[in-house]
Write a protein that holds these residues in place. Structure first.
Motif, PDB file in Angstrom:
ATOM      1  N   MET A   1      36.680  53.122 -19.321  1.00 27.89           N
ATOM      2  CA  MET A   1      37.586  54.039 -18.369  1.00 27.89           C
ATOM      3  C   MET A   1      37.138  53.939 -17.273  1.00 27.89           C
ATOM      4  N   ALA A   2      35.955  54.394 -16.621  1.00 29.23           N
ATOM      5  CA  ALA A   2      35.470  54.402 -15.325  1.00 29.23           C
ATOM      6  C   ALA A   2      35.373  53.170 -14.788  1.00 29.23           C
ATOM      7  N   ASP A   3      35.215  51.925 -15.394  1.00 30.52           N
ATOM      8  CA  ASP A   3      35.240  50.812 -14.849  1.00 30.52           C
ATOM      9  C   ASP A   3      36.795  50.480 -14.506  1.00 30.52           C
ATOM     10  N   THR A   4      37.452  50.811 -15.368  1.00 32.53           N
ATOM     11  CA  THR A   4      39.191  50.569 -15.156  1.00 32.53           C
ATOM     12  C   THR A   4      39.526  51.355 -13.916  1.00 32.53           C
ATOM     13  N   LEU A   5      39.242  52.483 -13.904  1.00 32.10           N
ATOM     14  CA  LEU A   5      39.506  53.236 -12.709  1.00 32.10           C
ATOM     15  C   LEU A   5      38.933  52.737 -11.506  1.00 32.10           C
ATOM     16  N   ASP A   6      37.955  52.204 -11.433  1.00 32.10           N
ATOM     17  CA  ASP A   6      37.366  51.470 -10.297  1.00 32.10           C
ATOM     18  C   ASP A   6      38.076  50.202  -9.794  1.00 32.10           C
ATOM     19  N   ARG A   7      38.727  49.517 -10.955  1.00 36.46           N
ATOM     20  CA  ARG A   7      39.404  48.449 -10.386  1.00 36.46           C
ATOM     21  C   ARG A   7      40.671  48.669 -10.074  1.00 36.46           C
ATOM     22  N   LEU A   8      41.370  49.570 -10.594  1.00 37.74           N
ATOM     23  CA  LEU A   8      42.668  50.067 -10.125  1.00 37.74           C
ATOM     24  C   LEU A   8      42.708  50.708  -8.812  1.00 37.74           C
ATOM     25  N   LEU A   9      41.411  51.431  -8.347  1.00 42.42           N
ATOM     26  CA  LEU A   9      41.448  51.772  -6.826  1.00 42.42           C
ATOM     27  C   LEU A   9      41.177  50.693  -5.904  1.00 42.42           C
ATOM     28  N   ALA A  10      40.462  49.459  -6.506  1.00 47.41           N
ATOM     29  CA  ALA A  10      40.217  48.326  -5.699  1.00 47.41           C
ATOM     30  C   ALA A  10      41.604  47.649  -5.545  1.00 47.41           C
ATOM     31  N   LEU A  11      42.549  47.529  -6.595  1.00 45.44           N
ATOM     32  CA  LEU A  11      43.867  46.837  -6.799  1.00 45.44           C
ATOM     33  C   LEU A  11      44.700  47.681  -5.705  1.00 45.44           C
ATOM     34  N   HIS A  12      44.619  48.883  -5.315  1.00 43.56           N
ATOM     35  CA  HIS A  12      45.482  49.733  -4.614  1.00 43.56           C
ATOM     36  C   HIS A  12      44.796  49.849  -3.238  1.00 43.56           C
ATOM     37  N   GLY A  13      43.660  49.327  -2.995  1.00 44.86           N
ATOM     38  CA  GLY A  13      43.408  49.282  -1.594  1.00 44.86           C
ATOM     39  C   GLY A  13      42.417  50.345  -1.087  1.00 44.86           C
ATOM     40  N   PRO A  14      41.626  50.164   0.070  1.00 42.80           N
ATOM     41  CA  PRO A  14      40.563  50.819   0.386  1.00 42.80           C
ATOM     42  C   PRO A  14      40.933  52.357   0.561  1.00 42.80           C
ATOM     43  N   ARG A  15      42.118  52.646   0.898  1.00 43.97           N
ATOM     44  CA  ARG A  15      42.812  54.101   1.028  1.00 43.97           C
ATOM     45  C   ARG A  15      43.284  54.713  -0.206  1.00 43.97           C
ATOM     46  N   ALA A  16      43.304  54.064  -1.388  1.00 45.17           N
ATOM     47  CA  ALA A  16      43.685  54.357  -2.725  1.00 45.17           C
ATOM     48  C   ALA A  16      43.333  55.677  -2.838  1.00 45.17           C
ATOM     49  N   ARG A  17      44.055  56.777  -3.702  1.00 41.92           N
ATOM     50  CA  ARG A  17      43.760  57.917  -4.287  1.00 41.92           C
ATOM     51  C   ARG A  17      44.169  57.986  -5.691  1.00 41.92           C
ATOM     52  N   ALA A  18      43.446  58.433  -6.541  1.00 41.52           N
ATOM     53  CA  ALA A  18      43.697  58.183  -7.874  1.00 41.52           C
ATOM     54  C   ALA A  18      43.912  59.698  -8.598  1.00 41.52           C
ATOM     55  N   VAL A  19      44.825  59.986  -9.419  1.00 38.40           N
ATOM     56  CA  VAL A  19      44.798  61.285 -10.411  1.00 38.40           C
ATOM     57  C   VAL A  19      44.493  60.656 -11.750  1.00 38.40           C
TER      58      VAL A  19
ATOM     59  N   ASP B   1      22.789  66.321 -24.435  1.00 32.67           N
ATOM     60  CA  ASP B   1      21.599  66.315 -25.255  1.00 32.67           C
ATOM     61  C   ASP B   1      21.641  65.372 -26.244  1.00 32.67           C
ATOM     62  N   SER B   2      22.866  64.907 -26.372  1.00 36.60           N
ATOM     63  CA  SER B   2      23.123  63.977 -27.758  1.00 36.60           C
ATOM     64  C   SER B   2      23.235  62.690 -27.224  1.00 36.60           C
ATOM     65  N   GLY B   3      22.847  62.427 -25.984  1.00 34.70           N
ATOM     66  CA  GLY B   3      22.780  61.124 -25.282  1.00 34.70           C
ATOM     67  C   GLY B   3      24.120  60.572 -24.771  1.00 34.70           C
ATOM     68  N   MET B   4      25.110  61.522 -24.736  1.00 30.72           N
ATOM     69  CA  MET B   4      26.505  60.953 -24.211  1.00 30.72           C
ATOM     70  C   MET B   4      26.674  61.041 -22.866  1.00 30.72           C
ATOM     71  N   VAL B   5      27.583  60.392 -22.383  1.00 25.96           N
ATOM     72  CA  VAL B   5      28.129  60.383 -21.022  1.00 25.96           C
ATOM     73  C   VAL B   5      29.522  60.655 -21.003  1.00 25.96           C
ATOM     74  N   SER B   6      29.920  61.153 -19.847  1.00 26.61           N
ATOM     75  CA  SER B   6      31.613  61.318 -19.913  1.00 26.61           C
ATOM     76  C   SER B   6      32.176  60.349 -18.657  1.00 26.61           C
ATOM     77  N   LEU B   7      33.455  60.226 -18.624  1.00 30.31           N
ATOM     78  CA  LEU B   7      34.313  59.751 -17.510  1.00 30.31           C
ATOM     79  C   LEU B   7      34.007  60.660 -16.230  1.00 30.31           C
ATOM     80  N   GLY B   8      34.055  61.699 -16.335  1.00 30.85           N
ATOM     81  CA  GLY B   8      33.780  62.445 -15.234  1.00 30.85           C
ATOM     82  C   GLY B   8      32.464  62.238 -14.558  1.00 30.85           C
ATOM     83  N   GLN B   9      31.348  62.585 -15.287  1.00 27.55           N
ATOM     84  CA  GLN B   9      30.225  61.987 -14.897  1.00 27.55           C
ATOM     85  C   GLN B   9      29.806  60.911 -14.279  1.00 27.55           C
ATOM     86  N   LEU B  10      30.531  59.860 -14.747  1.00 29.44           N
ATOM     87  CA  LEU B  10      30.315  58.541 -14.305  1.00 29.44           C
ATOM     88  C   LEU B  10      31.040  58.483 -12.623  1.00 29.44           C
ATOM     89  N   VAL B  11      32.221  59.127 -12.652  1.00 26.83           N
ATOM     90  CA  VAL B  11      32.930  58.842 -11.521  1.00 26.83           C
ATOM     91  C   VAL B  11      32.343  59.852 -10.435  1.00 26.83           C
TER      92      VAL B  11
END
Length: 432
Positions: A255-273, A291-301
């Motif tokens: 999901m974090a990768d997809t968000l980055d690709r969408l930001l690239a698709l919409h241009g350098p000034r793109a802002r996402a919700v 503690d269980s070895g999990m990450v999250s979308l918010g952490q990655l962003v």
């Protein structure tokens, strides 16, 4: 207030009213120039979370020029909605009709009046303010889950029903790995498999078959986003079949990768919700998830874009009612949400906040004890058992997990577009 504790004094002074959309002004000031704004929800079935998330998003789009909304939903399920809200020729003119057609479980998560009202507003905004732009450059509505989590799980369910019906109970327990939860992951059978050993190859073939067709109505740039998912599909599905924290991590990383690709698709000034559950948008490093070895979308962003370019808003509620199911693939119900567990964040706010609805905006590096202590924070997924509510609390350091919090002492259920849900304790009268 006399003889107040440090927590009481801090909370009493920090609670801002949250009654009108103008009350969001302090939060908009906190968001400032952030490129990504992640808006959570403490359940997938609460009206207040969806309604206020939509209200804030409308202001971000209309007043601050945000480029698109990306949600915790399958990419393909969102395609027709995106075409409708951007006014694509020959697309449905009413996005509500598109949402009504989404009936695959858990349909209520997005097929609800709250989402329909926002999508209708977004279409009107696009056609009124962006009509000179081609449809794919207007404010879009995208699904971050390019792999199609729910479609994939239904495919596995159908496979087991036909070939291994004796395995369905075990698999349904393993499905909880993909749903926000509050219990210790070890308790929740993280090592459970979705299919019996020896059947992985056949199930994997079924799942990867989902990736072989791309919709002809997508523009080339959007197809590039989907094509980038192909290389990792087999790895993702294999982890999904095997279970464990890796399945969660691969999904949030994707999901974090997809968000980055969408930001690239919409241009350098793109802002996402971004709209997703608290367990996704919140920073996992501030919770027991880490503690269980999990990450999250918010952490990655935050790690990728910098904390000063990312704003994360959590949501919390005291008690009330919620739409959920008692088991995976079960009928939706209106369920009671009991008073929160003693010692939890919600119990503290119920006791100390005089406002029925309140906004808390955190400063950088806060030192107030209630923001820096670790307390349980309720997380309700699509599957919920009110009698086990005490297990639905994720240990959380609030100021590290979010930048702000929206609080509702009483919550009410979503309004599904499909037949009304069953109220717990009443006989089911809906057609099977």
């Amino acid at each position: 207030m006399l003889n107040e504790t440090p927590d009481e004094a801090d909370i009493y002074g920090a609670a801002l009213p949250l009654e009108y959309e103008s009350d969001l002004d302090p939060l908009l000031a906190r968001i400032g120039g952030a490129r990504c704004v992640l808006l959570g929800a403490a359940s997938h079935g609460t009206h207040e979370y969806y309604a206020w998330r939509a209200a804030l998003t409308r202001r971000l789009i209309a007043e601050h020029g945000f480029s698109f909304v990306a949600v915790e939903w399958d990419w393909r399920d969102c395609r027709q909605i995106r075409r409708s809200v951007t006014g694509t020729p020959e697309a449905p003119q009413d996005p509500r009709r598109v949402l009504e057609a989404r009936r695959r479980w858990p349909a209520w998560v997005w097929a609800n009046e709250e989402t329909a009202r926002f999508c209708r507003w977004l279409r009107e905004h696009n056609l009124a303010h962006n009509s000179e732009l081609p449809p794919h450059r207007r404010v879009g509505f995208y699904g971050l889950d390019v792999y199609g989590l729910w479609e994939s799980l239904h495919t596995v369910h159908a496979y087991l029903t036909e070939h291994h019906p004796d395995y369905l109970g075990i698999a349904r327990n393993a499905y909880r790995c993909f749903d926000p939860y509050g219990e210790n992951p070890q308790v929740y059978a993280w090592k459970s498999r979705l299919v019996p050993e020896g059947c992985e190859a056949e199930a994997l073939e079924l799942l990867t078959g989902l990736r072989r067709t791309a919709g002809s109505d997508a523009v080339a740039e959007e197809l590039d986003v989907e094509k980038n998912a192909e290389a990792g599909a087999a790895r993702y599905y294999r982890a999904m079949l095997e279970g464990g924290p890796q399945a969660w991590n691969l999904r949030d990383a994707h999901m974090a990768d997809t968000l980055d690709r969408l930001l690239a698709l919409h241009g350098p000034r793109a802002r996402a919700v971004v709209w997703a559950h608290n367990t996704h948008v919140g920073d996992a490093r501030a919770t027991a998830m880490a503690d269980s070895g999990m990450v999250s979308l918010g952490q990655l962003v935050r790690e990728r874009h910098g904390r000063d370019r990312v704003a994360v808003v959590g949501f919390a509620g005291g008690h009330g009612n919620v739409i959920a199911a008692s088991h995976w693939d079960g009928p939706m119900e209106t369920m009671p949400v009991p008073a929160p567990m003693h010692g939890s964040l919600e119990e503290l706010l119920m006791r100390e906040v005089e406002l029925d609805q309140a906004l808390f905006v955190f400063a950088d590096g806060p030192d107030q004890p209630w923001l820096t202590a670790r307390r349980g924070h309720r997380a309700i997924g699509v599957v919920y058992d009110p009698d086990r509510d005490h297990r639905q609390f994720v240990p959380t350091t609030l100021a590290d997990r979010y930048d702000a919090l929206c609080w509702f002492s009483w919550t009410s259920p979503l309004s599904p577009l499909h037949p009304q849900p069953v109220r717990r304790g009443e006989a089911q009268t809906l057609p099977a």
